[in-house]
Design a protein around this motif. Structure first.
Motif, short mmCIF file in Angstrom:
data_model
loop_
_atom_site.label_atom_id
_atom_site.label_comp_id
_atom_site.label_asym_id
_atom_site.label_seq_id
_atom_site.Cartn_x
_atom_site.Cartn_y
_atom_site.Cartn_z
N ARG A 139 0.80 -1.22 0.00
CA ARG A 139 0.00 0.00 0.00
C ARG A 139 0.84 1.27 0.00
NH1 ARG A 139 -5.29 -0.44 0.32
NH2 ARG A 139 -6.17 -2.49 0.78
N ASP A 140 2.15 1.14 0.04
CA ASP A 140 3.00 2.33 -0.01
C ASP A 140 4.30 1.99 -0.71
OD1 ASP A 140 4.78 1.18 1.96
OD2 ASP A 140 3.37 1.82 3.50
N LEU A 141 5.13 3.00 -0.93
CA LEU A 141 6.34 2.82 -1.72
C LEU A 141 7.35 1.93 -1.00
CD1 LEU A 141 7.78 3.56 -4.33
CD2 LEU A 141 8.64 5.63 -3.21
N ARG A 221 -4.46 0.75 -7.48
CA ARG A 221 -4.00 1.47 -6.29
C ARG A 221 -2.81 2.36 -6.64
NH1 ARG A 221 -2.74 -2.83 -2.86
NH2 ARG A 221 -4.99 -3.00 -2.50
N ILE A 223 0.49 4.33 -5.69
CA ILE A 223 1.53 4.19 -4.69
C ILE A 223 2.32 5.49 -4.51
CG2 ILE A 223 3.67 2.97 -4.08
CD1 ILE A 223 1.15 1.29 -3.79
N ALA A 224 2.77 6.09 -5.60
CA ALA A 224 3.57 7.32 -5.49
C ALA A 224 3.64 8.02 -6.84
CB ALA A 224 4.98 7.02 -4.99
N ARG A 230 3.37 17.25 -5.37
CA ARG A 230 2.12 16.55 -5.68
C ARG A 230 1.45 17.18 -6.90
NH1 ARG A 230 -0.91 14.11 -0.38
NH2 ARG A 230 0.96 13.63 0.85
N VAL A 237 -2.24 11.65 -3.42
CA VAL A 237 -1.17 10.66 -3.65
C VAL A 237 0.18 11.32 -3.35
CG1 VAL A 237 -0.08 9.11 -5.30
CG2 VAL A 237 -2.55 9.54 -5.42
N PRO A 238 0.96 10.77 -2.43
CA PRO A 238 2.25 11.37 -2.08
C PRO A 238 3.27 11.21 -3.20
CG PRO A 238 2.01 9.27 -0.98
CD PRO A 238 0.69 9.54 -1.65
N GLU A 242 8.51 12.81 -1.02
CA GLU A 242 7.93 12.77 0.32
C GLU A 242 8.19 11.45 1.01
OE1 GLU A 242 3.78 14.26 0.82
OE2 GLU A 242 3.90 14.55 -1.35
N LEU A 243 8.23 10.39 0.21
CA LEU A 243 8.36 9.04 0.76
C LEU A 243 9.81 8.57 0.88
CD1 LEU A 243 5.35 7.45 -1.17
CD2 LEU A 243 5.40 8.23 1.20
#
Length: 326
Positions: A139-141, A221, A223-224, A230, A237-238, A242-243
């Protein structure tokens, strides 16, 4: 001092104070042709180019016509523009793939992106965004990166072909993270997105414009976004920055070029008009709605420098990918 000499000196002083574009020959004297090196049909480049043409037409006394010249990843249209008369009545609207990627992909290029064109302006860009099938357990990078490291080659990512922005964005991610993804090229983005939704491939580094409706509908979905900031199209969405991955920025950028030998005063005039379009609130809203990020504008020199940097960057990503067309 004679009246004639005073008149000449005064005229010289006035000329020195006059902006370069104001000294350009009468232009345009007939309709403007913007060559777009891609087929028509409402893709991102086609949509943005038509909006720009409409906004430019409001500022000059001649029609502005888009001429779609697709083929050979943009080389056919760009070659036609390079061979046109440099009188400002033929303009090339093009992007990163044609000018920065193709020189590394093709062994025999029909034009030189630096030698055969006169830079006018960097217009803006559309970033890539990492999207995954809803079945992928990330669900994320960070989780995506960990999964890719734990399962080398298990993530199949779809693209629109070797050397596309989707392909090079994936290669950039893999080189930055030390992961291995499996490239699955498609003839068209619709086929790739269909397989992503169905779970037959696991990821796409799509352009934001293509990903937006799928993300909003919950069919894939996000992710980034591969950018420093942005994007208004998907504000929740980041970014990769940022990640924790500030070097993971990639997208396609757009610019205007004239054939080599264009009058500097004409280049300055067109640059001024294009900057006016980019600064106009109505034009900005239209271009932004079609996906453009406003990181362009400025001088021809800015575009010239940026192009040189991008040619080097894209060449390295193409080398890493091993992709060649001929």
């Amino acid at each position: 001092m004679s009246l004639t000499r005073r008149t000449l000196l005064a005229a010289t002083a006035i000329g020195a104070a006059t902006p370069a574009w104001a000294q350009a020959p009468a232009w345009p004297s007939r309709p403007i042709r913007i060559i777009l090196p891609a087929p028509g049909g409402g893709g991102t480049a086609d949509t943005l180019a038509r909006i720009f043409a409409q906004e430019l037409e409001k500022r000059i006394p001649q029609p502005v016509i888009i001429e779609n010249r697709g083929g050979a990843a943009g080389n056919i249209g760009a070659t036609a523009a390079a061979r046109a008369e440099p009188d400002g009545h033929t303009i090339l609207w093009t992007w990163a793939g044609t000018l920065a990627t193709n020189p590394a992909m093709y062994r025999d290029m029909p034009f030189d992106p630096v030698r055969d064109f006169t830079p006018v302006i960097l217009l803006g860009s559309v970033p890539n965004i990492l999207t995954v099938t809803n079945d992928l357990p990330v669900r994320d990078l960070a989780a995506f990166t960990e999964y890719a490291k734990a399962n080398p080659g298990a993530i199949n990512h779809g693209t629109t072909g070797n050397g596309s922005s989707m392909h090079l964005a994936a290669e950039l991610f893999a080189s930055r993270t030390g992961t291995q993804l499996t490239h699955v090229p498609y003839a068209a983005p619709a086929a790739a997105t269909t397989d992503l939704i169905a779970g037959r491939i696991q990821a796409m580094f799509n352009l934001v414009t293509g990903a937006k409706p799928l993300v909003e509908a919950g069919r894939v979905r996000a992710i980034a976004v591969l950018s420093e900031t942005r994007v208004p199209q998907l504000p929740d969405v980041p970014t990769a920055t940022e990640l924790g991955m500030p070097g993971l920025s990639f997208g396609t950028w757009f610019c205007l070029m004239l054939p080599r030998g264009a009058d500097p005063a004409l280049v300055a005039r067109l640059n001024t008009l294009a900057n006016e379009v980019l600064a106009d609130p109505v034009a900005r809203q239209r271009l932004e709605a079609a996906g453009m990020a406003f990181d362009g504008g400025g001088t021809p020199e800015r575009l010239a420098t940026y192009l040189q940097e991008e040619i080097v960057r894209h060449a390295e990503l193409v080398r890493i990918s091993g992709a060649r067309i001929n």
